[in-house]
Design a protein around this motif. Structure first.
Motif, PDB file in Angstrom:
ATOM      1  N   CYS A   1     -18.534  15.906   6.389  1.00 32.04           N
ATOM      2  CA  CYS A   1     -17.367  16.569   6.386  1.00 32.04           C
ATOM      3  C   CYS A   1     -16.225  15.438   7.074  1.00 32.04           C
ATOM      4  N   VAL A   2     -16.018  14.402   6.229  1.00 32.47           N
ATOM      5  CA  VAL A   2     -15.427  13.221   6.947  1.00 32.47           C
ATOM      6  C   VAL A   2     -14.128  13.186   5.675  1.00 32.47           C
ATOM      7  N   LYS A   3     -12.831  13.097   6.348  1.00 32.10           N
ATOM      8  CA  LYS A   3     -11.748  13.000   5.359  1.00 32.10           C
ATOM      9  C   LYS A   3     -10.766  11.721   5.787  1.00 32.10           C
ATOM     10  N   ILE A   4     -10.480  10.963   4.697  1.00 36.11           N
ATOM     11  CA  ILE A   4      -9.681   9.722   5.074  1.00 36.11           C
ATOM     12  C   ILE A   4      -8.695   9.921   4.248  1.00 36.11           C
ATOM     13  N   ARG A   5      -7.483   9.669   4.928  1.00 33.84           N
ATOM     14  CA  ARG A   5      -6.121   9.722   4.336  1.00 33.84           C
ATOM     15  C   ARG A   5      -5.292   8.383   4.607  1.00 33.84           C
ATOM     16  N   SER A   6      -4.705   7.961   3.538  1.00 34.55           N
ATOM     17  CA  SER A   6      -3.805   6.412   3.861  1.00 34.55           C
ATOM     18  C   SER A   6      -2.459   7.103   3.218  1.00 34.55           C
ATOM     19  N   HIS A   7      -1.688   6.516   3.914  1.00 33.98           N
ATOM     20  CA  HIS A   7      -0.122   6.469   3.520  1.00 33.98           C
ATOM     21  C   HIS A   7       0.324   5.025   3.706  1.00 33.98           C
ATOM     22  N   GLY A   8       0.148   4.134   2.636  1.00 32.55           N
ATOM     23  CA  GLY A   8       0.516   2.740   2.834  1.00 32.55           C
ATOM     24  C   GLY A   8      -0.491   1.956   1.611  1.00 32.55           C
ATOM     25  N   LYS A   9      -0.440   0.602   1.968  1.00 35.97           N
ATOM     26  CA  LYS A   9      -1.033  -0.102   0.931  1.00 35.97           C
ATOM     27  C   LYS A   9      -2.094  -1.118   1.629  1.00 35.97           C
ATOM     28  N   ASN A  10      -2.960  -1.415   0.852  1.00 40.38           N
ATOM     29  CA  ASN A  10      -4.111  -2.359   1.711  1.00 40.38           C
ATOM     30  C   ASN A  10      -4.770  -2.029   2.904  1.00 40.38           C
ATOM     31  N   ASN A  11      -5.005  -0.451   3.154  1.00 39.05           N
ATOM     32  CA  ASN A  11      -5.575  -0.082   4.214  1.00 39.05           C
ATOM     33  C   ASN A  11      -7.211  -0.302   3.890  1.00 39.05           C
TER      34      ASN A  11
END
Length: 94
Positions: free
Chosen positions: A39-49
Protein backbone atom coordinates in the motif's frame (compact mmCIF):
# COMPACT_ATOMS: atom_id res chain seq x y z
CA UNK A 1 3.23 -30.57 -9.34
CA UNK A 2 4.39 -27.57 -11.34
CA UNK A 3 0.92 -25.99 -11.23
CA UNK A 4 0.81 -26.20 -7.42
CA UNK A 5 4.24 -24.57 -7.16
CA UNK A 6 3.11 -21.70 -9.40
CA UNK A 7 0.00 -21.08 -7.28
CA UNK A 8 2.03 -20.99 -4.07
CA UNK A 9 4.53 -18.61 -5.68
CA UNK A 10 1.77 -16.23 -6.75
CA UNK A 11 0.23 -16.21 -3.26
CA UNK A 12 3.58 -15.49 -1.61
CA UNK A 13 4.29 -12.71 -4.10
CA UNK A 14 0.90 -11.11 -3.44
CA UNK A 15 1.43 -11.23 0.33
CA UNK A 16 4.88 -9.67 0.02
CA UNK A 17 4.01 -6.87 -2.41
CA UNK A 18 0.61 -5.28 -1.99
CA UNK A 19 -0.84 -2.43 -4.01
CA UNK A 20 1.64 0.14 -5.32
CA UNK A 21 0.57 3.38 -7.00
CA UNK A 22 2.59 6.02 -8.78
CA UNK A 23 1.25 9.30 -10.18
CA UNK A 24 3.08 12.02 -12.04
CA UNK A 25 6.55 11.87 -13.52
CA UNK A 26 8.44 10.36 -10.59
CA UNK A 27 10.98 7.68 -11.41
CA UNK A 28 11.10 4.82 -8.90
CA UNK A 29 14.35 2.84 -8.83
CA UNK A 30 14.44 -0.46 -6.94
CA UNK A 31 18.02 -1.33 -6.04
CA UNK A 32 17.78 -4.82 -4.60
CA UNK A 33 15.64 -7.92 -4.51
CA UNK A 34 14.56 -8.04 -0.86
CA UNK A 35 12.08 -5.13 -1.04
CA UNK A 36 8.56 -5.19 0.42
CA UNK A 37 6.05 -2.58 -0.76
CA UNK A 38 2.55 -2.74 0.75
CA UNK A 39 0.00 0.00 0.00
CA UNK A 40 2.60 2.53 -1.14
CA UNK A 41 1.53 5.67 -3.02
CA UNK A 42 4.02 8.00 -4.69
CA UNK A 43 2.78 11.26 -6.19
CA UNK A 44 4.97 13.78 -7.99
CA UNK A 45 4.18 17.38 -8.92
CA UNK A 46 7.14 18.49 -11.03
CA UNK A 47 9.82 17.12 -13.31
CA UNK A 48 12.85 14.85 -12.87
CA UNK A 49 11.87 13.59 -9.40
CA UNK A 50 13.25 10.23 -8.26
CA UNK A 51 12.67 7.81 -5.40
CA UNK A 52 15.46 5.28 -4.86
CA UNK A 53 14.55 2.21 -2.79
CA UNK A 54 17.56 0.19 -1.65
CA UNK A 55 17.85 -3.49 -0.70
CA UNK A 56 16.01 -4.75 2.38
CA UNK A 57 13.51 -1.87 2.54
CA UNK A 58 10.01 -2.49 3.89
CA UNK A 59 7.33 0.14 3.27
CA UNK A 60 3.83 -0.44 4.68
CA UNK A 61 1.01 2.09 4.18
CA UNK A 62 3.38 4.88 3.12
CA UNK A 63 2.47 7.94 1.04
CA UNK A 64 5.23 10.00 -0.57
CA UNK A 65 4.40 13.34 -2.20
CA UNK A 66 7.07 15.31 -4.04
CA UNK A 67 6.60 18.93 -5.15
CA UNK A 68 9.16 20.76 -7.28
CA UNK A 69 11.75 19.71 -9.82
CA UNK A 70 14.96 17.64 -9.68
CA UNK A 71 14.36 16.07 -6.25
CA UNK A 72 15.77 12.72 -5.13
CA UNK A 73 14.56 10.73 -2.12
CA UNK A 74 16.73 7.78 -1.09
CA UNK A 75 15.23 5.19 1.26
CA UNK A 76 18.33 3.48 2.62
CA UNK A 77 19.27 -0.13 2.98
CA UNK A 78 17.24 -2.24 5.48
CA UNK A 79 14.97 0.71 6.36
CA UNK A 80 11.45 -0.04 7.60
CA UNK A 81 8.72 2.63 7.46
CA UNK A 82 5.03 2.20 8.13
CA UNK A 83 1.89 4.33 8.41
CA UNK A 84 3.72 7.48 7.33
CA UNK A 85 3.16 10.41 4.99
CA UNK A 86 6.34 11.96 3.58
CA UNK A 87 6.11 15.37 1.92
CA UNK A 88 9.11 16.72 0.06
CA UNK A 89 8.90 20.28 -1.21
CA UNK A 90 11.80 22.16 -2.68
CA UNK A 91 11.67 25.87 -1.96
CA UNK A 92 14.03 28.22 -3.77
CA UNK A 93 14.42 31.75 -2.47
CA UNK A 94 16.19 34.56 -4.29
Amino acid sequence: MKTIAKRIGIKVYNLKNGPFWKQGGAIVERQGHNIVLDCVKIRSHGKNNRVIIEDGVRLHHVKIQISGNDNTIIIGRNCSIQDTFLLWKRIITA
